[in-house]
Design an enzyme around this catalytic site. Structure first.
Site, PDB file in Angstrom:
ATOM      1  N   ASN A  95       0.815  -1.212   0.000  1.00 32.41           N
ATOM      2  CA  ASN A  95       0.000   0.000   0.000  1.00 32.41           C
ATOM      3  C   ASN A  95       0.846   1.259   0.000  1.00 32.41           C
ATOM      4  O   ASN A  95       0.336   2.350   0.248  1.00 32.41           O
ATOM      5  CB  ASN A  95      -0.897   0.013   1.246  1.00 32.41           C
ATOM      6  CG  ASN A  95      -1.802  -1.202   1.282  1.00 32.41           C
ATOM      7  OD1 ASN A  95      -2.447  -1.511   0.296  1.00 32.41           O
ATOM      8  ND2 ASN A  95      -1.811  -1.891   2.402  1.00 32.41           N
ATOM      9  N   HIS A 149       2.803   2.177   2.170  1.00 33.34           N
ATOM     10  CA  HIS A 149       3.082   2.663   3.517  1.00 33.34           C
ATOM     11  C   HIS A 149       4.302   1.940   4.031  1.00 33.34           C
ATOM     12  O   HIS A 149       4.613   0.833   3.581  1.00 33.34           O
ATOM     13  CB  HIS A 149       1.918   2.364   4.466  1.00 33.34           C
ATOM     14  CG  HIS A 149       0.695   3.122   4.121  1.00 33.34           C
ATOM     15  ND1 HIS A 149      -0.543   2.540   4.068  1.00 33.34           N
ATOM     16  CD2 HIS A 149       0.512   4.422   3.806  1.00 33.34           C
ATOM     17  CE1 HIS A 149      -1.447   3.444   3.742  1.00 33.34           C
ATOM     18  NE2 HIS A 149      -0.834   4.592   3.571  1.00 33.34           N
ATOM     19  N   CYS A 157       3.339   6.104   8.057  1.00 32.07           N
ATOM     20  CA  CYS A 157       4.079   7.084   7.267  1.00 32.07           C
ATOM     21  C   CYS A 157       4.436   6.467   5.923  1.00 32.07           C
ATOM     22  O   CYS A 157       4.371   5.263   5.761  1.00 32.07           O
ATOM     23  CB  CYS A 157       5.320   7.565   8.011  1.00 32.07           C
ATOM     24  SG  CYS A 157       6.546   6.285   8.277  1.00 32.07           S
TER      25      CYS A 157
END
Lengths: 371, 418
Positions: free
Chosen positions: B317, B319, B354
């Site tokens: 994803n 991330h 993040c």
């Protein structure tokens, strides 16, 4: 009555792939039955005429538990000149595209190389050293690594890697790999690497002496066998030093603790990650790495800081030969980058502090296939 | 029984995983019950075009089982040379029948393994590649991992990141095997319809012993309810060979709407999907309820700035993978501690995710030495945050002195597992 080699379910694929001459595997079978047998290794020049299997028998040191061997899904091939192992691609080894990253592939190449060394009785300190080398404090260090991937495996794919090593000139040895997809049987990648011998204490290169050569040549194919046998293949290409203008860069890369191998050196594979760090998102999103060649020049220590620089690779005469979409090579007069199907880059990793070169490399990128 | 299991390998397999284990162990045992099986050499022709010497008998308690030549069986000349009908010859030829069963089993397995190894059934019968399988009444998922050389860290043992990768992998594979994986990454079909995802909020890991290169670890994982609207996932990692418990871990998950990013109650439809998979068990790790303090520049003794995700840190994803946070937390732990001690326990509270463009800093404070009466144990508090301030992870770690005995001599072959 035929005697079948020791096996259980998990070894079945390996057995099916390799068990063609039951008699040859007899000694290996009994070796596996008694993994605790410790045989001292004392190779002599006359043992060069031994087959690899006999050499393994006489030189085999204590191997890890049989459970490990069974679950390792790898072993020497029937002639003993190469080693094959199967791996499944795990979820944490895939990248943003759900396909294995080049670091995963490079890690697996390293793993199978170490396992090959271990299976023939060489050390497992991570250096793949033979007993004589250890006595003389000699280790192998990578000089060049070249990997080509034609189709990246996906999460949960099972791949098989075959590896073997052989002499390379006077001072080096090479290790080659072939990667296949077990489900389709296709070769999805090839790799080759060149290694030189270094004294662990003085950190100086050393010529491979004859007694060391004999120790490992028993396990090498008798005839030259190259993963890249075509003439002028990319694995032989000289890498130019990256000159200005530098196209992309990522500065201030620091080794993390996770980048250190069991000998507290920055793992070879980390350098691949650093080379890729300076590739911008636009290219990472649309292209995938087709080939990478890295020349290792200088070691990087834990406390060093590294800059990663990338520039376009130009052929002689500033003409960039690019492959058109219909597959034919078209020469362009200027450095055109609007051929978005294929990119070629030159790379440089250098110490931030004084600019000394650590690695140089080149990469080729192709447009991502639609999946 | 074994024989029926062997012949059923030609048909859709419905036997439970346990019978396969017993099949592996008992096949070849001369006293198997062969009732009801009529095997004729000719019946084996079509699908058994396999090289006899490519087969291998299973091992029983470490000894090779010697089988009669199977080629004789597949070459179909058995029927052409009938022995005289004496009393002895009228008895069923157990060894031939046994060989037949083995051949059938192995041939079917060869076909299965070569062509169709990808598990389509949630109950994996055989786990040659470490894909994992459901055990124990379908509630526990088990997967083996062989520790690879590149998973060994500078301490010469598997790194904590490796262990956590294994935990994460088994969690996903459990969801997939149990049919809990809808379109998303661990979300059931009902959750996908409502844009709900599971988010981990808390993780506790206790490591009793780190595995080394060549060890095979067995990871068991299961889920239970956590309060009314949460889920707890537990893991137990043991040495595959000795059974010694290596690591215990527990994580708490909540449901979140992925669009609004707000926490959500578990909808009834989803509750119906997941509750059958919940195990009623105590947490495998005693919950550490002590509050995790938020460090700042004043209270932190060690700060590492400028941490940026690499391409390889990102998950599907885009991330940063949860496991990478642990590595960053350790980046600011003083080298003196990291080199002389090993991480024995860790508690993490996940706050935010993040991505690639984040720049983070890692703060550490040493909060206790010689805690809990354990000489030499050190406790640290951690904070991982974006440089602009948002918290990513809070943590607490405990370190015990590295045991001189368990250092292992890595210039020899890997120690036999335990």
């Amino acid at each position: 009555m035929l005697k079948f080699p020791y096996c259980n379910v998990t070894d079945l694929n390996q057995a099916l792939a390799q068990c063609r001459f039951v008699g040859l595997l007899g000694p290996l079978a009994s070796r596996r039955q008694s993994p605790r047998a410790v045989v001292s290794c004392s190779p002599s020049s006359s043992e060069f005429s031994l087959t690899p299997v006999q050499a393994v028998m006489s030189c085999q040191q204590q191997v890890g538990s049989s459970l490990v061997n069974r679950l390792r899904l790898g072993g020497l091939t029937e002639d003993g000149f190469s080693y094959k192992e199967k791996f499944i691609i795990r979820g944490f080894e895939v990248g943003i595209n759900k396909i294995a990253t080049i670091e995963t592939i490079a890690n697996l190449l390293q793993e199978v190389g170490s396992n090959h060394a271990q299976s023939v009785g060489f050390s497992t300190d991570g250096f793949g050293t033979s007993p004589t080398m250890r006595k003389l404090h000699l280790i192998w260090v990578t000089a060049r690594m070249h990997i080509e991937v034609y189709k990246y495996p996906a999460w949960r794919d099972v791949i098989e890697i075959e590896t073997w090593c052989q002499n390379e000139g006077r001072i080096g040895t090479r290790r080659d790999w072939i990667l296949n997809d077990v489900a389709t049987g296709e070769v999805f990648g090839r790799a080759t690497s060149k290694w030189v011998m270094m004294n662990q204490d003085t950190r100086r290169m050393q010529k491979v002496s004859d007694d060391v050569k004999e120790e490992y040549l028993i396990f090498c194919p008798r005839e030259p066998r190259l993963a890249f046998s075509e003439k002028n293949n990319k694995s032989l290409k000289r890498i130019a030093k990256l000159e200005d203008p530098v196209r992309y860069s990522k500065l201030g890369l620091k080794p993390r603790r996770a980048d250190l191998d069991m000998n507290q050196h920055v793992n070879n594979v980390t350098y691949i990650g650093w080379v890729l760090e300076s590739i911008p998102k636009e290219i990472i999103d649309t292209h995938e790495l087709q080939a990478i060649t890295l020349d290792y020049r200088r070691e990087c220590q834990q406390y060093n800081v590294v800059d990663s620089l990338t520039g376009l690779e130009l052929t002689e005469g500033s003409k960039m030969v690019s492959v058109g979409t219909n597959g034919s090579a078209t020469a362009t007069a200027t450095t055109r980058e609007d051929d978005h199907d294929c990119h070629r880059f030159l790379h440089l990793l250098r110490l931030s502090s004084d600019g000394r070169e650590i690695n140089r490399g080149r990469t080729e990128w192709r447009k991502k296939p639609t999946r | 029984m074994v024989a029926t299991a062997a012949t059923s390998s030609f048909f859709p397999i419905t036997s439970s995983p346990d019978s396969i284990d017993s099949k592996n162990k008992k096949l070849g045992n001369g006293s198997t019950n062969l009732g009801g099986i009529k095997l004729k050499p000719s019946a084996s022709s079509g699908s058994l075009q396999v090289k006899a010497n490519a087969q291998a008998p299973p091992k029983i308690n470490g000894t090779t089982v010697v089988m009669t030549p199977v080629e004789g069986f597949t070459s179909e000349d058995a029927a052409s040379s009938l022995p005289p009908r004496t009393f002895i010859n009228q008895l069923p030829d157990w060894s031939m029948l046994l060989a037949a069963i083995t051949t059938i089993f192995l041939a079917a397995e060869k076909q299965w393994m070569m062509l169709d190894w990808k598990p389509r059934r949630p109950d994996m019968l055989i786990d040659p590649f470490g894909i994992g399988r459901i055990v124990q009444d379908g509630l526990v998922f088990r997967q083996n991992f062989s520790i690879r050389s590149y998973e060994i860290g500078a301490d010469r043992t598997a790194s904590i990141e490796t262990l956590m990768n294994h935990l994460q992998e088994t969690a996903i594979n459990h969801c997939k095997s149990a049919g809990l994986l809808g379109d998303g990454f661990g979300a059931t079909p009902g959750m996908c319809k409502k844009n709900l995802i599971w988010v981990v909020t808390r993780m506790q890991v206790v490591v009793d012993r780190y595995p080394t290169w060549g060890d095979v670890v067995q990871v068991d994982t299961w889920v239970s309810a956590s309060g009314k609207n949460g889920m707890r996932r537990d893991w137990l990692v043991s040495n595959s060979k000795t059974g010694e418990i290596l690591t215990r871990a527990s994580s708490v998950w909540v449901m979140m709407n992925k669009l609004t990013r707000r926490l959500s109650k578990i909808p009834e439809e989803v509750r119906g999907e997941i509750e059958p998979h919940f195990m009623n068990s105590d947490p495998v790790v005693a919950e550490d309820n002590r509050k995790l303090v938020k460090l700042d520049d004043n209270t932190a003794q060690y700060v590492r700035k400028g941490l940026t995700p690499r391409w390889s840190d990102l998950d599907v994803n885009q991330h940063v993978n949860n496991v990478k946070y642990v590595g960053w937390i350790l980046e600011s732990t003083p080298l003196g501690i990291v080199e002389s001690h090993e991480l024995c326990s860790m508690t993490l509270e996940y706050r935010r995710e993040c991505g690639r463009d984040s720049v983070l800093q890692s703060l550490t404070a040493v909060s206790g030495v010689g805690n809990l009466g354990n000489m030499g144990e050190i406790e640290c508090q951690h904070l991982l945050q974006l440089e602009e301030g948002s918290e990513i992870v809070r943590g607490r770690t405990q370190w015990r002195p590295k045991n001189a005995k368990s250092f292992g001599k890595m210039d020899q072959v890997p120690a036999q597992s335990a």
